[in-house]
Enzyme design. Structure first.
Site, PDB file in Angstrom:
ATOM      1  N   ARG A   1       0.810  -1.221   0.000  1.00  0.00           N
ATOM      2  CA  ARG A   1       0.000   0.000   0.000  1.00  0.00           C
ATOM      3  C   ARG A   1       0.842   1.270   0.000  1.00  0.00           C
ATOM      4  O   ARG A   1       1.873   1.337   0.677  1.00  0.00           O
ATOM      5  CB  ARG A   1      -0.937  -0.005   1.218  1.00  0.00           C
ATOM      6  CG  ARG A   1      -1.983  -1.118   1.158  1.00  0.00           C
ATOM      7  CD  ARG A   1      -2.593  -1.390   2.515  1.00  0.00           C
ATOM      8  NE  ARG A   1      -3.687  -2.345   2.439  1.00  0.00           N
ATOM      9  CZ  ARG A   1      -3.507  -3.670   2.457  1.00  0.00           C
ATOM     10  NH1 ARG A   1      -2.293  -4.183   2.541  1.00  0.00           N
ATOM     11  NH2 ARG A   1      -4.551  -4.480   2.375  1.00  0.00           N
TER      12      ARG A   1
ATOM     13  N   HIS B   1      -0.836  -2.659  -4.508  1.00  0.00           N
ATOM     14  CA  HIS B   1      -0.224  -3.546  -5.503  1.00  0.00           C
ATOM     15  C   HIS B   1      -0.205  -2.957  -6.919  1.00  0.00           C
ATOM     16  O   HIS B   1      -0.426  -3.657  -7.903  1.00  0.00           O
ATOM     17  CB  HIS B   1      -0.917  -4.901  -5.512  1.00  0.00           C
ATOM     18  CG  HIS B   1      -0.673  -5.730  -4.292  1.00  0.00           C
ATOM     19  ND1 HIS B   1       0.533  -5.741  -3.612  1.00  0.00           N
ATOM     20  CD2 HIS B   1      -1.491  -6.590  -3.604  1.00  0.00           C
ATOM     21  CE1 HIS B   1       0.456  -6.568  -2.573  1.00  0.00           C
ATOM     22  NE2 HIS B   1      -0.758  -7.090  -2.540  1.00  0.00           N
TER      23      HIS B   1
ATOM     24  N   HIS C   1       2.814 -13.061  -5.216  1.00  0.00           N
ATOM     25  CA  HIS C   1       1.668 -13.213  -4.313  1.00  0.00           C
ATOM     26  C   HIS C   1       1.096 -14.635  -4.330  1.00  0.00           C
ATOM     27  O   HIS C   1      -0.121 -14.815  -4.401  1.00  0.00           O
ATOM     28  CB  HIS C   1       0.587 -12.208  -4.710  1.00  0.00           C
ATOM     29  CG  HIS C   1      -0.292 -11.757  -3.587  1.00  0.00           C
ATOM     30  ND1 HIS C   1      -1.192 -12.589  -2.955  1.00  0.00           N
ATOM     31  CD2 HIS C   1      -0.419 -10.553  -2.978  1.00  0.00           C
ATOM     32  CE1 HIS C   1      -1.843 -11.907  -2.030  1.00  0.00           C
ATOM     33  NE2 HIS C   1      -1.384 -10.676  -2.012  1.00  0.00           N
TER      34      HIS C   1
ATOM     35  N   ASP D   1      -2.321  -9.901   8.656  1.00  0.00           N
ATOM     36  CA  ASP D   1      -2.009  -9.189   7.420  1.00  0.00           C
ATOM     37  C   ASP D   1      -1.028  -8.108   7.834  1.00  0.00           C
ATOM     38  O   ASP D   1      -1.377  -6.943   7.993  1.00  0.00           O
ATOM     39  CB  ASP D   1      -3.258  -8.596   6.772  1.00  0.00           C
ATOM     40  CG  ASP D   1      -3.007  -8.136   5.340  1.00  0.00           C
ATOM     41  OD1 ASP D   1      -1.851  -8.206   4.887  1.00  0.00           O
ATOM     42  OD2 ASP D   1      -3.969  -7.700   4.683  1.00  0.00           O
TER      43      ASP D   1
ATOM     44  N   GLU E   1       4.955 -12.543   1.341  1.00  0.00           N
ATOM     45  CA  GLU E   1       5.283 -11.625   0.253  1.00  0.00           C
ATOM     46  C   GLU E   1       6.525 -10.816   0.611  1.00  0.00           C
ATOM     47  O   GLU E   1       6.481  -9.943   1.467  1.00  0.00           O
ATOM     48  CB  GLU E   1       4.106 -10.685  -0.016  1.00  0.00           C
ATOM     49  CG  GLU E   1       2.787 -11.381  -0.272  1.00  0.00           C
ATOM     50  CD  GLU E   1       1.618 -10.432  -0.034  1.00  0.00           C
ATOM     51  OE1 GLU E   1       1.608  -9.336  -0.626  1.00  0.00           O
ATOM     52  OE2 GLU E   1       0.725 -10.788   0.756  1.00  0.00           O
TER      53      GLU E   1
END
Length: 347
Positions: free
Chosen positions: A85, A110, A181, A245, A309
């Site tokens: 982000r 992304h 991803h 996350d 990631e």
């Protein structure tokens, strides 16, 4: 050396291919030039059972289905120009302000509405063990400055290591931060990853605002549920259905290749080790994953897979004390990663 050509789905009339890398132990990795998607990563276990350890779809057509696109989750794709982000979709370089497209509320995620994950990559080279693809992003795409040419080189070796290496060049100063991803489920994509054990070599996480955008602060993991310095089950600690996350800062002081994270399944006996030159890893447990029918008839939903990631700190372009994510003409962006797969005896 195998590849398949699919019906042309792209708006520009470009062909979509699926390439398969293989080694002598029978491991096969299938990768599409659409989004540089890793569609499958199949290993043959000691009991001769095939275990496909990444989530995806049986047919390339399914990546274009309205059902999937309406609940889009970047399954198996390369993400860019800028992974994760960017706050308010804005940044400045050399005193010039840039307003990017915003696809995650007011923020950019992304790379924008149509990032590298939805592009047709061009074939550079291909044989049994190596695939190299490239994508040329024009000046102004998703409102990023500069013509950026990106290469990704995949290689499968005899030790069941799949490596992928990004490189990129620009003709104008721009922001670049790339990642891949894939969603991993070491039980052949079946069930959830709630009992997968994870280890992340990180003593700190990056603080995030309500939109999950990094704000520049660091938080020690000690004494928190984010402490994965030793193996533990994904949902061992409290708040069991919240999941993760979160961006973790790897405990290293340079850009050398090192192990950043591991995950293992006691059910299948498979361990996945992730090595990277990148300084951070986003650990996502797919609690927001949509209900979809995946490969081999598996029903996907929340916690069907986990992502590791690797990339530079999110929103670094706006935070001076974070690592640099600006590249300039004459410079080369590089990032190397390895997925190492091994098997232990299942008790």
């Amino acid at each position: 050396m195998t590849y398949e050509k699919y019906f042309c789905f792209s708006r520009g009339g470009e062909d979509i291919y699926l390439f398969t890398l293989c080694n002598t132990s029978g491991t096969k990795v299938s990768i599409s030039n659409y989004g540089a998607i890793i569609r499958s990563f199949k290993i043959i276990q000691n009991n001769n059972r095939i275990n496909d350890i990444v989530l995806g779809f049986d047919k390339m057509e399914d990546y274009f289905s309205p059902t999937y696109l309406s609940q889009y989750s970047y399954i198996g794709a390369a993400c860019g120009r800028y992974a994760n982000r960017i706050k308010d979709g804005r940044f400045s370089i050399d005193g010039k302000n840039y307003q990017l497209t915003q696809n995650e509320g007011k923020d950019q995620l992304h790379g924008g509405r149509e990032g590298f994950d939805k592009k047709i990559w061009q074939l550079v080279s291909f044989n049994n063990s190596i695939l190299e693809l490239s994508y040329s992003s024009p000046d102004g795409e998703e409102r990023f400055p500069g013509n950026l040419t990106t290469h990704i080189r995949f290689e499968l070796n005899e030790q069941n290591e799949l490596s992928y290496e990004f490189s990129a060049r620009t003709d104008k100063a721009t922001a670049v931060n790339l990642t891949h991803h894939s969603y991993f489920n070491l039980n052949n994509g079946s069930g959830t990853i709630e009992d997968h054990e994870v280890k992340i070599n990180a003593s700190r996480i990056l603080a995030q605002d309500e939109g999950l955008v990094c704000n520049g602060d660091f938080i020690p993991v000690e004494g928190t549920r984010f402490d994965f310095r030793n193996f533990k089950a994904v949902l061992k600690d409290g708040e069991s259905k919240i999941g993760y996350d979160q961006c973790f800062v790897i405990d290293k002081k340079d850009d050398e290749l090192c192990m950043v994270a591991e995950t293992r399944s006691l059910q299948s006996g498979i361990t996945l080790q992730v090595f990277s030159t990148a300084p951070a890893v986003q650990f996502y447990t797919a609690q927001g994953f949509p209900n979809l029918r995946g490969k081999q008839g598996n029903q996907y939903g929340p916690f069907s897979g986990l992502c590791l990631e690797t990339h530079t700190h999110p929103n670094a372009i706006n935070i001076p004390h974070f690592p640099n994510t600006v590249i300039r003409p004459g410079e080369i962006y590089r990032q190397k990663n390895i997925y190492r797969v091994s098997e232990t005896a299942v008790k």
